[in-house]
Design a protein around this motif. Structure first.
Motif, PDB file in Angstrom:
ATOM      1  N   LEU A  95       7.929  24.529  -4.398  1.00  0.00           N
ATOM      2  CA  LEU A  95       7.656  23.868  -3.134  1.00  0.00           C
ATOM      3  C   LEU A  95       6.484  24.571  -2.460  1.00  0.00           C
ATOM      4  O   LEU A  95       6.063  25.651  -2.888  1.00  0.00           O
ATOM      5  N   THR A  96       5.974  24.003  -1.372  1.00  0.00           N
ATOM      6  CA  THR A  96       4.830  24.611  -0.687  1.00  0.00           C
ATOM      7  C   THR A  96       5.225  25.842   0.117  1.00  0.00           C
ATOM      8  O   THR A  96       4.358  26.620   0.506  1.00  0.00           O
ATOM      9  N   ASP A 136       7.491  17.624   1.569  1.00  0.00           N
ATOM     10  CA  ASP A 136       6.918  18.010   0.277  1.00  0.00           C
ATOM     11  C   ASP A 136       7.219  16.922  -0.747  1.00  0.00           C
ATOM     12  O   ASP A 136       8.273  16.287  -0.691  1.00  0.00           O
ATOM     13  N   ASP A 178       2.218  19.156   0.163  1.00  0.00           N
ATOM     14  CA  ASP A 178       2.593  18.770   1.526  1.00  0.00           C
ATOM     15  C   ASP A 178       1.946  17.419   1.800  1.00  0.00           C
ATOM     16  O   ASP A 178       0.726  17.304   1.809  1.00  0.00           O
TER      17      ASP A 178
END
Length: 177
Positions: free
Chosen positions: A90-91, A123, A135
């Motif tokens: 994930l970011t 996300d 994102d």
């Protein structure tokens, strides 16, 4: 277990990760149960690491478990009983977020992150190829512990608690896939 993620194939339901209340520990177990019977769930594999407060997503072929005080995106196949592999990130490290699934992508919305406690981020990651999330937008409120649902065209993030404050929210956010 509590605080785990849920995934759905055409014939089975899955739970992954979570928090085992008896010994008070995080778990990495992936459990599977049949929709066509009332039998108990069975353990079919493990996530790449033990974690709770994660989100679940489902493609037609695989289950995904993302976040949970981590940036990790794990994938496990529905066709065989086996453990998950880490396929991307994930970011940001995230927990208490909502999970959503379109026909081609998994999404996380909201949540609580040590690096970004005011999290209103959405996300997105592809089901067709392994890789990191990007994102792609924001929900309207900075929310954690929210519910995630999906239609064929949109993701919905509902309820939850504000990151800074008390009480619960009665907001429903909608974003297009």
């Amino acid at each position: 277990t509590a605080q785990g993620a849920g995934q759905t194939s055409s014939t089975h339901g899955y739970t992954s990760g979570g928090y085992v209340l008896g010994p008070n520990t995080k778990t990495s177990v992936i459990s599977k149960f049949q929709f066509s019977s009332t039998s108990n769930a069975t353990s079919v594999g493990n996530l790449s690491s033990a974690r709770n407060r994660l989100a679940g997503q489902s493609s037609s072929e695989n289950g995904y478990a993302s976040g949970g005080t981590a940036t990790t995106i794990d994938k496990f196949p529905f066709s065989t009983d086996s453990s998950a592999s880490n396929i991307g990130n994930l970011t940001l490290s995230n927990q208490n977020q909502a999970g959503h699934s379109s026909s081609s992508h998994g999404y996380n919305s909201g949540g609580d992150s040590p690096s970004a406690p005011n999290n209103d981020r959405i996300d997105k990651f592809a089901f067709a190829s392994d890789g990191d999330a990007t994102d792609v937008g924001n929900i309207t409120t900075q929310t954690q512990q929210l519910g995630g649902t999906s239609s064929t065209t949109d993701g919905y993030a509902s309820g939850g608690t504000p990151i800074f404050g008390s009480g619960t929210l009665n907001v429903i956010n909608k974003f297009p896939f």
